[in-house]
Structures are given as structure tokens and as C-alpha cells.
Write an enzyme that holds these catalytic residues in place. Structure first.
Site, PDB file in Angstrom:
ATOM      1  N   PRO A  10      -0.948  -8.424  -2.813  1.00  0.00           N
ATOM      2  CA  PRO A  10      -1.400  -7.371  -1.608  1.00  0.00           C
ATOM      3  C   PRO A  10      -1.784  -6.446  -2.094  1.00  0.00           C
ATOM      4  O   PRO A  10      -0.959  -5.420  -2.497  1.00  0.00           O
ATOM      5  CB  PRO A  10      -0.366  -7.751   0.159  1.00  0.00           C
ATOM      6  CG  PRO A  10       0.480  -7.657  -0.381  1.00  0.00           C
ATOM      7  CD  PRO A  10       0.228  -8.600  -1.753  1.00  0.00           C
ATOM      8  N   ASN A  11      -3.206  -5.804  -2.154  1.00  0.00           N
ATOM      9  CA  ASN A  11      -3.815  -4.195  -1.933  1.00  0.00           C
ATOM     10  C   ASN A  11      -3.408  -3.794  -3.310  1.00  0.00           C
ATOM     11  O   ASN A  11      -4.172  -2.901  -3.311  1.00  0.00           O
ATOM     12  CB  ASN A  11      -2.461  -3.217  -1.073  1.00  0.00           C
ATOM     13  CG  ASN A  11      -2.756  -2.974  -0.108  1.00  0.00           C
ATOM     14  OD1 ASN A  11      -3.824  -3.515   0.962  1.00  0.00           O
ATOM     15  ND2 ASN A  11      -1.366  -3.862   0.767  1.00  0.00           N
ATOM     16  N   ARG A  18      -6.239   3.572  -4.591  1.00  0.00           N
ATOM     17  CA  ARG A  18      -4.617   3.989  -2.916  1.00  0.00           C
ATOM     18  C   ARG A  18      -4.398   4.862  -4.450  1.00  0.00           C
ATOM     19  O   ARG A  18      -3.367   4.361  -5.407  1.00  0.00           O
ATOM     20  CB  ARG A  18      -4.692   2.692  -3.218  1.00  0.00           C
ATOM     21  CG  ARG A  18      -3.025   2.547  -2.752  1.00  0.00           C
ATOM     22  CD  ARG A  18      -2.450   0.408  -2.993  1.00  0.00           C
ATOM     23  NE  ARG A  18      -1.325   0.395  -1.717  1.00  0.00           N
ATOM     24  CZ  ARG A  18      -0.506  -0.137  -2.751  1.00  0.00           C
ATOM     25  NH1 ARG A  18      -0.679  -1.330  -3.423  1.00  0.00           N
ATOM     26  NH2 ARG A  18       0.683   0.121  -1.172  1.00  0.00           N
ATOM     27  N   TYR A  23      -0.227   5.006  -7.952  1.00  0.00           N
ATOM     28  CA  TYR A  23      -0.780   3.873  -8.860  1.00  0.00           C
ATOM     29  C   TYR A  23      -1.819   4.617  -9.805  1.00  0.00           C
ATOM     30  O   TYR A  23      -1.960   4.056 -10.883  1.00  0.00           O
ATOM     31  CB  TYR A  23      -1.053   2.528  -8.485  1.00  0.00           C
ATOM     32  CG  TYR A  23      -0.454   2.450  -7.148  1.00  0.00           C
ATOM     33  CD1 TYR A  23       0.654   1.967  -7.869  1.00  0.00           C
ATOM     34  CD2 TYR A  23      -0.233   3.137  -5.855  1.00  0.00           C
ATOM     35  CE1 TYR A  23       1.381   1.115  -6.141  1.00  0.00           C
ATOM     36  CE2 TYR A  23       0.682   2.305  -5.020  1.00  0.00           C
ATOM     37  CZ  TYR A  23       1.728   1.405  -5.251  1.00  0.00           C
ATOM     38  OH  TYR A  23       2.652   0.950  -4.063  1.00  0.00           O
ATOM     39  N   ASN A  72       3.479  -9.649  -9.519  1.00  0.00           N
ATOM     40  CA  ASN A  72       3.707  -8.147  -8.725  1.00  0.00           C
ATOM     41  C   ASN A  72       3.107  -8.652  -7.589  1.00  0.00           C
ATOM     42  O   ASN A  72       2.079  -8.322  -6.622  1.00  0.00           O
ATOM     43  CB  ASN A  72       2.635  -7.202  -8.575  1.00  0.00           C
ATOM     44  CG  ASN A  72       3.057  -5.692  -8.600  1.00  0.00           C
ATOM     45  OD1 ASN A  72       3.668  -5.543  -7.229  1.00  0.00           O
ATOM     46  ND2 ASN A  72       2.984  -4.672  -9.558  1.00  0.00           N
ATOM     47  N   ALA A  75       4.732  -6.280  -1.638  1.00  0.00           N
ATOM     48  CA  ALA A  75       4.814  -5.637  -0.252  1.00  0.00           C
ATOM     49  C   ALA A  75       5.895  -7.138   0.587  1.00  0.00           C
ATOM     50  O   ALA A  75       7.100  -7.379   0.294  1.00  0.00           O
ATOM     51  CB  ALA A  75       4.247  -4.943   0.859  1.00  0.00           C
ATOM     52  N   GLU A  96       9.549 -10.145 -12.509  1.00  0.00           N
ATOM     53  CA  GLU A  96       8.994  -9.880 -11.186  1.00  0.00           C
ATOM     54  C   GLU A  96       8.584  -8.062 -12.087  1.00  0.00           C
ATOM     55  O   GLU A  96       9.074  -7.338 -12.908  1.00  0.00           O
ATOM     56  CB  GLU A  96      10.001  -9.608  -9.979  1.00  0.00           C
ATOM     57  CG  GLU A  96       9.706  -8.355  -9.286  1.00  0.00           C
ATOM     58  CD  GLU A  96      10.718  -8.595  -8.485  1.00  0.00           C
ATOM     59  OE1 GLU A  96      10.604  -7.576  -7.083  1.00  0.00           O
ATOM     60  OE2 GLU A  96      12.162  -9.190  -8.375  1.00  0.00           O
ATOM     61  N   HIS A  98       6.920  -4.325 -10.360  1.00  0.00           N
ATOM     62  CA  HIS A  98       6.450  -2.890  -9.761  1.00  0.00           C
ATOM     63  C   HIS A  98       5.682  -1.800 -10.621  1.00  0.00           C
ATOM     64  O   HIS A  98       6.528  -1.592 -12.212  1.00  0.00           O
ATOM     65  CB  HIS A  98       7.309  -2.834  -8.662  1.00  0.00           C
ATOM     66  CG  HIS A  98       7.929  -3.561  -8.392  1.00  0.00           C
ATOM     67  ND1 HIS A  98       7.548  -4.280  -7.344  1.00  0.00           N
ATOM     68  CD2 HIS A  98       9.058  -4.604  -8.137  1.00  0.00           C
ATOM     69  CE1 HIS A  98       7.491  -5.327  -7.015  1.00  0.00           C
ATOM     70  NE2 HIS A  98       8.575  -6.187  -7.488  1.00  0.00           N
ATOM     71  N   ARG A 105      11.573   5.165  -4.469  1.00  0.00           N
ATOM     72  CA  ARG A 105      10.583   5.006  -2.338  1.00  0.00           C
ATOM     73  C   ARG A 105      11.235   4.040  -1.428  1.00  0.00           C
ATOM     74  O   ARG A 105      12.856   4.983  -1.481  1.00  0.00           O
ATOM     75  CB  ARG A 105       9.722   4.043  -2.440  1.00  0.00           C
ATOM     76  CG  ARG A 105       8.652   3.981  -4.081  1.00  0.00           C
ATOM     77  CD  ARG A 105       7.927   3.357  -4.594  1.00  0.00           C
ATOM     78  NE  ARG A 105       6.565   3.801  -3.379  1.00  0.00           N
ATOM     79  CZ  ARG A 105       5.686   2.587  -3.062  1.00  0.00           C
ATOM     80  NH1 ARG A 105       5.878   1.906  -4.111  1.00  0.00           N
ATOM     81  NH2 ARG A 105       5.125   3.277  -1.923  1.00  0.00           N
TER      82      ARG A 105
END
Length: 138
Positions: A10-11, A18, A23, A72, A75, A96, A98, A105
Site C-alpha cells: 500500500p501507498n 508521497r 521516500y 515491500n 504498512a 523483505e 523497506h 521511525r
């Protein structure tokens, strides 16, 4: 020829727009084209969905026939037991990824339901995290 896929959650379709301070300004589409050019000797695909069930379905669909998955989950990394279970259920190795350093964060981003079933994790190197994940699978 190795067959790899990058799956974004998502996103991540909003990369380039964004939160550029986190990012960056590059769209994933543009970055993906540069990856395909850089890794011409492999078959590299891309899939993105904002919907948890679609990500799980994609993992089931390819999880026995590809040489590697770079995931990735956005969330969903921190909330989806279902995606973690899907990874445990397939044979294809998953890395995985990111873009940001999730440990710098919010605290809820420090827990991953993917990590226990992933071959490895690459975090915090911006979009280059994807390239590092591909290299780990080659």
C-alpha cells in the site's frame, strides 16, 4: 534465466509524490525501468497493490515457480499476520525490503510479521534497497 518479482504494498504507488523527504522524488515506474536495464540477464517483473488479499493471492500464485520475491509490504509489514503466513506457506525465497529505516521511525514500525519467514531484510537504503535485495538473490 532467473525469474524475480518485486511486489510493493500500500501507498508505494505514490512514490515520487508521497513524503519526498522520506521516500525521494523518483517514481517507482522510472526506478523499475532502470533496474530492468541494470539487470538485463534476469527476468524482472513488478506488481503493486494497496489491497492485502491481492498481495496474498499474488504470493500464492508465484510462490512455487519464481526464483525470488522482493517484497515491500509497506504498512502491512507491521500488521498482516496473513502476509507473514503466506510467505511461510510458499517455497520461493522472499527478501523483505523497506526504503526508509523503519527502526528510526514510529515504534509500531519496529515489528515485522514478514521477517520471521523472510530469507533476509534490506532496510534504509532508499530505492537502492531493491537493488541490494536483487543482488542477494543472484
Amino acid at each position: 534465466m532467473k525469474k524475480l518479482i518485486i511486489i510493493n504494498g500500500p501507498n508505494l504507488n505514490l512514490l515520487g509524490k508521497r513524503e519526498p523527504e522520506i521516500y525521494g522524488n523518483q517514481t517507482f515506474k522510472d526506478y523499475f525501468e532502470s533496474l530492468k536495464h541494470h539487470f538485463e540477464g534476469i527476468e524482472l517483473e513488478y506488481y503493486q497493490s494497496n489491497i492485502e488479499g491481492e498481495l496474498i493471492n499474488k504470493l500464492h500464485e508465484i510462490g512455487f515457480s519464481y526464483n525470488g520475491i522482493i517484497l515491500n509490504a509497506g504498512a502491512y509489514t507491521h500488521t498482516s499476520i496473513g502476509i507473514g503466513d503466506a510467505i511461510a506457506s510458499i517455497k520461493t525465497p522472499v527478501i523483505e525490503v523497506h526504503i526508509s529505516n523503519t527502526y528510526s521511525r514510529e515504534e509500531f514500525r519496529h515489528k515485522s510479521f514478514i521477517a520471521p519467514n523472510a530469507k533476509g531484510i534490506v532496510i534504509g537504503f532508499g530505492l537502492q534497497s531493491y537493488e541490494l535485495a536483487i543482488r542477494s538473490l543472484l
